[in-house]
Design an enzyme around this catalytic site. Sequence first.
Site, short mmCIF file in Angstrom:
data_model
loop_
_atom_site.label_atom_id
_atom_site.label_comp_id
_atom_site.label_asym_id
_atom_site.label_seq_id
_atom_site.Cartn_x
_atom_site.Cartn_y
_atom_site.Cartn_z
N HIS A 1 0.84 -1.19 -0.15
CA HIS A 1 -0.04 0.09 -0.05
C HIS A 1 1.03 1.14 0.15
O HIS A 1 1.34 1.69 1.07
CB HIS A 1 -0.90 -0.14 1.32
N GLU B 1 -7.25 1.40 -4.44
CA GLU B 1 -7.78 2.03 -3.04
C GLU B 1 -8.89 2.81 -3.47
O GLU B 1 -8.77 3.98 -3.87
CB GLU B 1 -6.74 2.72 -2.33
N ASN C 1 -7.70 2.98 11.07
CA ASN C 1 -7.81 4.38 10.18
C ASN C 1 -8.97 4.31 9.22
O ASN C 1 -9.08 3.23 8.23
CB ASN C 1 -6.48 5.01 9.25
N ILE D 1 1.85 8.06 14.17
CA ILE D 1 0.89 9.32 13.83
C ILE D 1 -0.44 8.83 13.73
O ILE D 1 -1.55 9.25 14.18
CB ILE D 1 1.64 10.06 12.79
N ASP E 1 1.51 3.22 3.18
CA ASP E 1 0.98 4.39 2.80
C ASP E 1 1.35 5.64 2.29
O ASP E 1 0.87 6.66 2.36
CB ASP E 1 -0.41 4.61 3.87
N LEU F 1 -5.86 13.35 7.80
CA LEU F 1 -4.56 12.77 7.77
C LEU F 1 -4.64 12.24 6.20
O LEU F 1 -5.60 11.70 5.67
CB LEU F 1 -4.31 11.54 8.59
N ALA F 2 -3.71 12.60 5.53
CA ALA F 2 -3.68 12.18 3.91
C ALA F 2 -2.38 11.33 3.71
O ALA F 2 -1.38 12.01 2.87
CB ALA F 2 -3.61 13.31 3.03
ZN LIG Z 1 -3.74 4.81 0.93
#
Ligand SMILES: [Zn+2]
Length: 387
Positions: free
Chosen positions: A62, A139, A229, A260, A284, A316-317
């Site tokens: 990912h 995703e 998440n 985080i 991620d 969060l990104a």
């Molecule tokens: Zn992702």
Amino acid sequence: MKTVFIADRLYTPTEEIMNPFVVVEDGRITDVSSRVSKEIPSGATVMDLGDAVLAPGFLDIHIHGGAGLDAMRASASELPRLGQFLATHGVTGYFPTTVAAPLDATYAALERLADTIEAAQATSPANGTAARALGIHLEGPFLSHKRRGVHPPEYLIAPTLEVFERLWQAARGHVRMMTIAPEIPGAMEVIAEAARRNVCVSIGHSDAQLPAAQAAVKAGARHATHTFNAMRPLDHRDPGIIGEVLTDGQLSADIIADGIHVAPEVVRLFLRAKGIEHAVLITDAISATGMPDGRYQLGPITVDVKDGKCTSNGSLAGSVLTMDRAVRNVTQFAGWSLQNAVRAATLNPARSAGLAGLGVLAKGARADFVVLSSQGDVIKTIVGGQG
Ligand SMILES: [Zn+2]
């Protein structure tokens, strides 16, 4: 040409070998043994790695980008540079991962990613020095509006076999993983069809209650995406998707262990629940990884990065986490041995994603491995026996 690598320890990763040597010929491993029980073959070039630890190359299932490159926006000629960057962090194989975007942009991105994957497949193991793109992780776009995170709401769509088929065709069959919210109408049919095509169906970005999550597993889901998440929170009387993910031994699950996205204590709880066989580390990571703070793109999403935290409008990104750091964090957050932490970055993702023959350092495997210090710092990464 025959090269022999010698080191202090080696993780296969299920076994630990002391005083190991690894014989590499034409990019493949032809022997893994201990110098205690066997002689190093003669006539080979010997690479003495001193007190280092050898482990399979990390697999990141990912990841959205790194080194300034975004997996959905980079050209097929730029993407190898992402693979080179990842190799500096111990990664030898990865799944470029999409985000929800306009469908036409998604189809175009999938075609480029398919080009990259096919180019890597056509290269002999002995000719690479970069991490290989092994398959695509979709995703989205079949995600919950309520738990979409930063995926733009206008690009989320209801799951249908028609759209899944178009995505599959654009990717020329290279979709290996798909994150989907099982509670959305239409999801079960798509889960079953994707599973039939050997896609690792991963439940996530989901507001599912327990029955929908359990039904997804029955339909063929076998993994969960960034546990905690973008998921309906765990409640002791309403366990929901997390209750299923943490207790079902048929499911593997991944987590972003950057400290985080999930507090270190909860990473520890997750690792206890999933254990050394079913816990998987992912990053991620986005294009900002390995770059200075600033403004970056994640597909169609603009992300601000400050002090290692990636946000878009306050949410969060993605992350700037690297796999080697995720491995070290697991040893610190949960007291796991380096061997078990390595397993969650190698064999476990390979098994979850159905990557046969990868994630192991063994005879017959590609010579893709990482040379670590005893603390888990990357000294060098060997891809196809080179590095
Ligand atoms: Zn992702």
